[in-house]
Scaffold this active site. Structure first.
Site, PDB file in Angstrom:
ATOM      1  N   ASP A   8       0.795  -1.240   0.000  1.00 36.98           N
ATOM      2  CA  ASP A   8       0.000   0.000   0.000  1.00 36.98           C
ATOM      3  C   ASP A   8       0.827   1.289   0.000  1.00 36.98           C
ATOM      4  O   ASP A   8       1.424   1.632   1.027  1.00 36.98           O
ATOM      5  CB  ASP A   8      -0.915   0.060   1.226  1.00 36.98           C
ATOM      6  CG  ASP A   8      -1.587  -1.262   1.577  1.00 36.98           C
ATOM      7  OD1 ASP A   8      -0.958  -2.326   1.374  1.00 36.98           O
ATOM      8  OD2 ASP A   8      -2.717  -1.232   2.069  1.00 36.98           O
ATOM      9  N   GLU A  39      -4.202   2.095  -2.859  1.00 37.07           N
ATOM     10  CA  GLU A  39      -5.489   2.563  -2.345  1.00 37.07           C
ATOM     11  C   GLU A  39      -5.398   3.842  -1.512  1.00 37.07           C
ATOM     12  O   GLU A  39      -6.380   4.558  -1.395  1.00 37.07           O
ATOM     13  CB  GLU A  39      -6.230   1.460  -1.566  1.00 37.07           C
ATOM     14  CG  GLU A  39      -5.736   1.286  -0.164  1.00 37.07           C
ATOM     15  CD  GLU A  39      -6.843   0.904   0.805  1.00 37.07           C
ATOM     16  OE1 GLU A  39      -8.024   0.987   0.476  1.00 37.07           O
ATOM     17  OE2 GLU A  39      -6.487   0.518   1.925  1.00 37.07           O
ATOM     18  N   HIS A  68     -10.588   1.904   0.567  1.00 35.63           N
ATOM     19  CA  HIS A  68     -10.583   3.350   0.296  1.00 35.63           C
ATOM     20  C   HIS A  68     -10.746   3.681  -1.181  1.00 35.63           C
ATOM     21  O   HIS A  68     -10.535   4.830  -1.581  1.00 35.63           O
ATOM     22  CB  HIS A  68      -9.292   3.991   0.831  1.00 35.63           C
ATOM     23  CG  HIS A  68      -9.287   4.135   2.325  1.00 35.63           C
ATOM     24  ND1 HIS A  68      -9.955   5.158   2.972  1.00 35.63           N
ATOM     25  CD2 HIS A  68      -8.730   3.372   3.295  1.00 35.63           C
ATOM     26  CE1 HIS A  68      -9.788   5.020   4.275  1.00 35.63           C
ATOM     27  NE2 HIS A  68      -9.056   3.947   4.500  1.00 35.63           N
ATOM     28  N   HIS A 157      -7.069  -7.784   0.507  1.00 39.78           N
ATOM     29  CA  HIS A 157      -7.046  -6.575   1.315  1.00 39.78           C
ATOM     30  C   HIS A 157      -7.917  -6.812   2.544  1.00 39.78           C
ATOM     31  O   HIS A 157      -9.150  -6.760   2.462  1.00 39.78           O
ATOM     32  CB  HIS A 157      -7.585  -5.422   0.460  1.00 39.78           C
ATOM     33  CG  HIS A 157      -7.248  -4.081   1.019  1.00 39.78           C
ATOM     34  ND1 HIS A 157      -6.002  -3.524   0.889  1.00 39.78           N
ATOM     35  CD2 HIS A 157      -7.978  -3.192   1.711  1.00 39.78           C
ATOM     36  CE1 HIS A 157      -5.994  -2.339   1.465  1.00 39.78           C
ATOM     37  NE2 HIS A 157      -7.185  -2.120   1.985  1.00 39.78           N
TER      38      HIS A 157
HETATM   39 FE   LIG Z   1      -7.278  -0.526   3.350  1.00 41.53          FE
END
Ligand SMILES: [Fe+2]
Length: 265
Positions: A8, A39, A68, A157
């Protein structure tokens, strides 16, 4: 065949550190396929089309997201701008596949590397301690039933370590790699499961580590100490790029090795 999966990206510090390292890591390890979770690449909340394009410019082939994904409104239009059979960049930005039917975007992409190897990237979201979605395990079955490629990578995720470990075992022998994202904390449990699936519970954030999972420490501490709401801002200090490097047989799709990578400034 070597696959690089970058954890991420969080905010501008995350973008800067990934930009700094992505090129040389891809070159040093002869990476054939690069997948990056973006994200929270836009200030810690979601991703914009222009930031997605920037990450593609650095050499990413496919981008994944998570809970997100809808934080930046313009991303939905970007995802809707391409048909399902497209190979354009907008089609190579994924959102979790197990969302309500009919939402913009797709949770799986099938493509071909420069050397001609077919691959699939899938994106799913967990259900433990997260917003409600469809069952990610059955969703994985459905996606795999439609995938032709042997080389298959899943970005799962999810919050709970147990749910992610369970997915690794569930897909052992059916996916090349099952890699966890979302917690922003890398786990030291990378390994190749007995039937050839490379697994790591969480690859970790590519972002500022002098923070509380990416956010300025004082803002999160204030919330823990008082319970008062507050505006969260992305931190900047001590950025690191976290990634997993997977080696696999391009014919069978079986993973032979997985290595953790964490690079600072
Ligand atoms: Fe997340």
């Amino acid at each position: 065949m070597n696959i690089l999966f970058v954890g991420d990206i969080f905010g501008s510090a995350g973008r800067r550190i990934v930009h700094e390292h992505l090129g040389h890591v891809r070159a040093t390890h002869n990476v054939d396929l690069t997948v990056v979770n973006v994200e929270n690449a836009a200030g810690g909340f979601g991703v914009t089309p222009s930031i997605a394009e920037e990450v593609f410019d650095w050499g990413a082939d496919v981008l994944t997201t998570g809970n997100h994904v809808w934080d930046k409104k313009e991303l939905a239009d970007y995802l809707k701008s391409v048909p399902q059979d497209s190979h354009e960049r907008a089609r190579r930005v994924l959102r979790p596949a197990n969302y309500a039917p009919g939402l913009p975007g797709y949770g799986v992409y099938e493509g071909t590397t420069h050397s001609g190897v077919a691959y699939a990237v899938m994106n799913l979201q967990g259900r433990v301690f997260m917003g409600s979605t469809e069952d990610p395990f059955r969703a994985a079955d459905k996606l795999l039933a439609g995938v032709k490629a042997k080389v298959v990578l899943l970005d799962f995720h999810a919050e709970a370590t147990s749910e992610k470990v369970a997915m690794g075992w569930y897909l052992d022998g059916r996916a090349t790699a099952v890699l966890g994202t979302h917690t922003h904390v890398p786990t030291a449990d990378e390994r190749v499961l007995p039937n050839g699936t490379a697994f790591q519970t969480d690859v970790g954030m590519s972002g500022p580590y002098d923070s509380i999972i990416g956010v300025e420490k004082d803002l999160v501490l204030h919330k823990f100490l008082t319970g008062m709401p507050g505006k969260f801002e992305a931190a900047k200090g001590n950025p690191k790029m976290c990634a997993a490097l997977i080696t696999c047989d391009p014919v069978s799709g079986r993973a032979t090795a997985i290595q953790r990578i964490m690079l600072g400034e």
